[in-house]
Design a protein around this motif. Structure first.
Motif, mmCIF file in Angstrom:
data_model
loop_
_atom_site.group_PDB
_atom_site.id
_atom_site.type_symbol
_atom_site.label_atom_id
_atom_site.label_comp_id
_atom_site.label_asym_id
_atom_site.label_seq_id
_atom_site.Cartn_x
_atom_site.Cartn_y
_atom_site.Cartn_z
ATOM 1 N N ILE A 1 -7.859 0.122 -0.607
ATOM 2 C CA ILE A 1 -6.940 -0.283 -1.617
ATOM 3 C C ILE A 1 -7.421 -0.170 -2.857
ATOM 4 N N TRP B 1 -5.697 -8.730 1.107
ATOM 5 C CA TRP B 1 -6.407 -7.815 1.610
ATOM 6 C C TRP B 1 -7.919 -7.699 1.199
ATOM 7 N N PRO C 1 -4.413 -0.917 6.077
ATOM 8 C CA PRO C 1 -5.725 -0.572 5.012
ATOM 9 C C PRO C 1 -6.484 -1.605 4.690
ATOM 10 N N LEU D 1 -0.085 -4.035 -5.742
ATOM 11 C CA LEU D 1 -1.219 -4.215 -5.170
ATOM 12 C C LEU D 1 -2.024 -5.342 -5.613
ATOM 13 N N TYR E 1 0.951 -1.117 -0.037
ATOM 14 C CA TYR E 1 0.117 0.106 -0.057
ATOM 15 C C TYR E 1 0.806 1.295 0.031
ATOM 16 N N GLN F 1 -6.249 2.026 -6.025
ATOM 17 C CA GLN F 1 -6.175 1.628 -7.418
ATOM 18 C C GLN F 1 -6.744 2.237 -8.439
#
Length: 825
Positions: free
Chosen positions: A130, A107, A125, A100, A81, A134
């Motif tokens: 996330i 995640w 996070p 990511l 992250y 992105q």
């Protein structure tokens, strides 16, 4: 190298979190360096030092420190992250998104909604954050499809992710706002679980007092622990470096209400909830479940023995399911005849059967006056309670809280059943003693207590039990906290929906609708920098510069340090030619934040209004240096190049503007202007239409399309565009003037005259309007009216006197067929 001591690591992590929470970033970075040197292979430590670098604005250091861990398969969530955040700032968008994706498995199921409080944090996070990051990476990379997909996923998980909604609107997506700002399945699950937990806790606390003689109360199976299906109950939370259990709704209820005794295995039992005798300060805010037994907890509290119970007068106790001794002082416990007289039919106190019950830890046991540990809580049977009720010495303490929790229906049912049992027992007992202490001992709401005789011969008045009316209280709603949370969420969803509707209308350039929605919001919310700036922007987009100036002025008076949105305020003052106000605004913004692009745009506009285009270009270049993605600075710079007739440079900066933001219609309009000046009308029309496609409600863009069509010798198509522009903005003087001119060329002088009359009311001091009126009167062979209007035009614009004089001379020499000719003017 020897393995790292986990206690040292934990202490260093706590110190880092402490300094981060207190914004002591340099301290946090220093300690993070010690931690990484002590345990360099731990990914958590890499994440912490990268986070410190990022918060300090050292993007390259954050990128380098987290790169190794972030690019591993199944990478650490925090490292990937921070690495992606650094990539966003450094322009490495694809690399950040790929990092990511590599940690997606770690995640994708994380959800931290409703897990942040004053004493609890989630430092990693979750999936919504996330996905939003992105989306930003793909949006800046100009991959709109992937950006839209990421933003949509973020909003599905957390509808309060405002950045994701703004990103969708900026991309021009037609979103359905009611489908976004509503309860997600995760929120419903969390609230319903909290509600069930609260009901379970209320039942555990109140069940001994709520009609213990009824069938429903006797069927409670206390050997089974409450269902533990709350996702917040067993989840782990990182607080200051410690991994601690997260108790969800229990965090709110175990402070000052009931002491929760830790049971091995994490099970809760009825006996673990004691009636509090006062404020309990022996335990900290954090409660550990399933970690220690009662004896261990007693040890954890430094072995402090509980204080002795306060001195209380003996009172007639009823069997309410708690066998807590409330004996009076030693002097009150005399062996009088009355106290020892019992019939053979009455069972002895020692013979009363009690089921085995779980005991408290030593640290949690209540004590009697004599210092002996009180018996633990047990669940009574109907026979036991009736026997205890018949025993004059079986005095028990009635908990005040338990008394309050007795409902009306439960109390009446208890008394009726006890009356029947009492009558049956009294009928079967023949040799019962007529003890004065037993007079009036009837289990009913109208109990009359007799006076007992103490050792000193004085009458001791037993405290009377309050009447049933005193026991009647309205039942407390079991789900009050859940209802309050739902009400709070409903209020938030309503507010966010209004703001979202207004911003969506703003992004689609329905400025009037946006302003109306903003005005429906409460005054306290409306008088904030964000909403005032958006309202002013709405007026600015409509060309209502005086109204925009008023809102911007109010914004500056309330929040003089506001910088965001001030570039439009400076353009508003530029259009109104207010040089002094614009110069003052520029100086103030530079004093507030000289490193903001908005401040340098204001300085550039101040030079531009003074016709110093070279200095203005330098200021706009500085704004672009500070923020290369600030599209409006490119546009202003391009207009200055046009003023300097540097068309090639203007084309370059306008293309940079639309490259940064494809929906920046000002950049497309600037490109159309350059092509129009170069005589490339086809290209100009194409770019004007692109700008109008982005902002179809801007009358200036529609008028520009009509102008190009008119130059392409297509007056009928131009008339359509001018008419559309007048419908969009009735006060638009330019659109009406050009429409009147096209009508006159199309041999429609009467329609042109009506248009010019409306225009004269809009712009009474415009020389071109009166010049056009004179030309139309000439076409209508109204010679005197033509001369009168031309004279007014000459007075308003002395520079046009020569041209007006020529028209008057031609009017004298014209034949009848020449009257249809209209000067272009």
């Amino acid at each position: 190298m020897a393995p790292a001591n986990s206690h040292v690591v934990r202490q260093l992590q706590q110190l880092i979190y402490y300094h981060l929470d207190n914004h002591l970033l340099r301290n946090a970075l220093f300690i993070a360096g010690r931690l990484q040197a002590y345990d360099p292979k731990n990914a958590d430590n890499v994440y912490l030092i990268a986070l410190c670098y990022y918060r300090l604005g050292q993007l390259k250091s954050a990128y380098d420190s987290s790169r190794h861990q972030a690019l591993k398969p199944g990478a650490h969530v925090g490292c990937s992250y921070v690495f992606a955040l650094a990539c966003l700032g450094l322009g490495k968008y694809v690399e950040g998104s790929n990092a990511l994706d590599k940690s997606r498995g770690n995640w994708i199921r994380l959800n931290s909604w409703n897990k942040h409080t004053e004493s609890r944090r989630q430092y990693l996070p979750d999936a919504a954050a996330i996905h939003c990051l992105q989306g930003k990476l793909w949006q800046t990379y100009r991959d709109s499809n992937k950006a839209i997909e990421s933003y949509a996923e973020a909003l599905k998980l957390n509808p309060f992710m405002w950045d994701a909604f703004v990103g969708l609107c900026d991309l021009g997506v037609n979103v359905r706002i009611p489908n976004i700002f509503q309860m997600t399945p995760e929120m419903k699950r969390a609230l319903s679980t909290s509600n069930s937990d609260e009901n379970t806790l209320e039942t555990l606390e109140e069940s001994p007092a709520t009609n213990p003689f009824s069938q429903s109360a006797s069927n409670v199976n206390t050997s089974q622990p409450p269902s533990n299906n709350d996702p917040f109950t067993i989840s782990k939370n990182r607080v200051n470096g410690d991994v601690r259990p997260n108790f969800g709704i229990f965090d709110k209820l175990n402070i000052g209400k009931a002491s929760v005794t830790p049971i091995s295995g994490g099970d809760l039992d009825v006996s673990s909830f004691d009636t509090p005798t006062g404020t309990d300060t022996s335990f900290s805010h954090d409660v550990y479940l399933g970690k220690e037994t009662g004896d261990q907890m007693a040890t954890a509290t430094n072995g402090i023995e509980p204080p002795l119970a306060p001195v209380r007068k003996a009172r007639a106790g009823q069997g309410l399911g708690t066998e807590i001794s409330v004996d009076g002082p030693p002097k009150m416990r005399s062996n009088t005849i009355n106290s020892r007289s019992r019939t053979k039919a009455e069972p002895d106190e020692a013979s009363v059967g009690r089921p085995p019950s779980r005991t408290h830890g030593v640290g949690e046991r209540k004590r009697t006056i004599s210092g002996q540990a009180a018996p633990s809580v047990s669940v009574p049977t109907t026979a036991n309670l009736a026997a205890v009720a018949n025993d004059p010495n079986g005095l028990q303490r009635r908990s005040t809280r338990l008394l309050r929790s007795i409902t009306r229906s439960g109390t009446l049912a208890t008394r009726e059943e006890m009356d029947l049992k009492k009558k049956a027992k009294a009928t079967g007992t023949k040799g019962r003693s007529t003890n004065p202490g037993n007079v009036g001992r009837v289990v009913s709401g109208n109990r009359i207590h007799s006076d007992s005789v103490g050792v000193d011969g004085k009458e001791q008045r037993r405290p009377s039990v309050s009447q049933p009316s005193g026991l009647e209280q309205k039942p407390k709603p079991a789900s009050s906290e859940a209802l309050k949370e739902k009400e709070a969420l409903a209020w938030l969803f309503d507010l966010f929906s209004k703001l979202a509707c207004a911003y969506f209308a703003q992004c689609h350039f329905r400025s009037q609708d946006a302003i109306q929605i903003y005005n429906t919001i409460s005054l306290g919310q409306r008088d904030t920098p964000y909403i005032l700036s958006q309202i002013a922007r709405g007026y600015f987009e409509q060309g209502l510069y005086s109204d925009a100036e008023k809102i911007y002025g109010r914004l500056r008076s309330i929040f003089p340090s506001q910088v965001e949105g001030m570039e439009r305020y400076s353009t508003t003052l530029w259009h109104q030619k207010k040089e002094t106000d614009l110069a003052f605004l520029a100086h103030e913004l530079i004093d507030v934040d000289r490193d903001s692009p908005e401040a340098w745009c204001a300085v550039g506009n101040s030079f531009s209004v003074q016709k110093d285009h070279d200095q203005a270009i330098k200021c706009f270049k500085r704004a672009v240096q500070l923020d290369p993605r600030f599209a409006y600075a490119y546009t202003l710079q391009g207009h200055e190049y046009i003023a300097n007739e540097e068309n090639d440079k203007a084309l370059a900066v306008f293309r940079s503007a639309v490259g940064v933001d494809r929906r920046h219609y000002n950049g497309w309009y600037g490109l159309g202007q350059v092509f129009e000046k170069q005589g490339k009308y086809d290209f100009a029309e194409q770019h004007y239409r692109t700008a109008a496609g982005v902002n179809p409600s801007n009358s200036l863009l529609i008028t520009s399309i009509g102008t190009v069509l008119e130059k392409l010798k297509n007056p009928k198509a131009a008339l359509v565009q001018y008419t559309k522009a007048c419908d969009l903005m009735p006060p638009s003087a330019i659109a009406r003037l050009k429409r009147a001119r096209v009508l006159a060329h199309l041999k429609q002088p009467h329609a042109a005259l009506e248009e010019l009359k409306l225009l004269k009311a809009i712009a009474p001091d415009e020389a071109n309007v009166f010049f056009m009126l004179g030309s139309v009167h000439k076409m209508l062979k109204q010679k005197s009216e033509a001369i009168r209007n031309w004279t007014i035009a000459g007075n308003l614009d002395p520079k046009a006197q020569s041209q007006i004089k020529e028209e008057m001379e031609r009017l004298e020499d014209m034949s009848d067929e020449d009257y249809d000719t209209l000067p272009m003017g």
